[in-house]
Design a protein around this motif. Sequence first.
Motif, PDB file in Angstrom:
ATOM      1  N   THR A 103       0.696   5.546   0.952  1.00 22.61           N
ATOM      2  CA  THR A 103      -0.023   6.697   1.475  1.00 22.61           C
ATOM      3  C   THR A 103       0.371   7.866   0.597  1.00 22.61           C
ATOM      4  O   THR A 103       1.556   8.174   0.467  1.00 22.61           O
ATOM      5  CB  THR A 103       0.372   6.971   2.948  1.00 22.61           C
ATOM      6  OG1 THR A 103       0.063   5.803   3.716  1.00 22.61           O
ATOM      7  CG2 THR A 103      -0.370   8.174   3.490  1.00 22.61           C
TER       8      THR A 103
ATOM      9  N   THR B 262       0.842  -1.184   0.000  1.00 18.75           N
ATOM     10  CA  THR B 262       0.000   0.000   0.000  1.00 18.75           C
ATOM     11  C   THR B 262       0.879   1.236   0.000  1.00 18.75           C
ATOM     12  O   THR B 262       2.039   1.198   0.419  1.00 18.75           O
ATOM     13  CB  THR B 262      -0.930   0.054   1.233  1.00 18.75           C
ATOM     14  OG1 THR B 262      -0.131   0.089   2.424  1.00 18.75           O
ATOM     15  CG2 THR B 262      -1.845  -1.156   1.285  1.00 18.75           C
TER      16      THR B 262
ATOM     17  N   ARG C 212       5.792   4.629   1.894  1.00 14.58           N
ATOM     18  CA  ARG C 212       5.715   3.181   2.056  1.00 14.58           C
ATOM     19  C   ARG C 212       6.248   2.817   3.430  1.00 14.58           C
ATOM     20  O   ARG C 212       7.086   3.516   3.975  1.00 14.58           O
ATOM     21  CB  ARG C 212       6.549   2.491   0.972  1.00 14.58           C
ATOM     22  CG  ARG C 212       5.963   2.636  -0.409  1.00 14.58           C
ATOM     23  CD  ARG C 212       7.017   2.340  -1.466  1.00 14.58           C
ATOM     24  NE  ARG C 212       6.470   2.277  -2.800  1.00 14.58           N
ATOM     25  CZ  ARG C 212       6.264   3.343  -3.566  1.00 14.58           C
ATOM     26  NH1 ARG C 212       6.538   4.553  -3.118  1.00 14.58           N
ATOM     27  NH2 ARG C 212       5.786   3.195  -4.777  1.00 14.58           N
TER      28      ARG C 212
END
Length: 176
Positions: free
Chosen positions: A30, A28, A39
């Motif tokens: 941000t 994922t 990360r």
Amino acid sequence: MDDKSYKEYLSHITTFIFDVDGVLTDGTVTIMTNGDMLRRMNIKDGYALKTAKDAGFNICIISGGTNLGVQKRLEGLGITDIYLGAHHKINQYNDYLSNNNITPDQVLYMGDDIPDIPVMKLVGLATCPQDAAVEVKAISNYISHKFGGKGAVRDIIEQVMKVQDKWDGNFDAKYD
């Protein structure tokens, strides 16, 4: 390949090659308002990478991503063979093996998604995190019980080093 079969290959491994997103991170990002993408990496994976590097293993990173923070983190662990922006990973893989006189049977590769498959089909031991894509799991010799970014890298490095009698578990003098 069953559990026993993959373990027979661990003693031949001299080189670890890892993808980043989904392997060293949980996959994922941000996204900040300025466009930066953050990360998260697991400290235990970092410890295992540094320990393997210090024990003489070759460590190579091949990633499609280009995050400067990732590069700085890996360089801080002593990793110098970092290929970012690699969208056709096979080219960097072939160059790395050729430049370092490494044969495919000495290589363990951990990937998690479709771009990793061409390289995974060539190495001695193809591995992946528990949450890898179905297609990657189908060709992996070992699927970690850990998720990407949650210790999958540590899991496989520790297994290789234990089989080769290079994982001590008591590094107090070395890492004080």
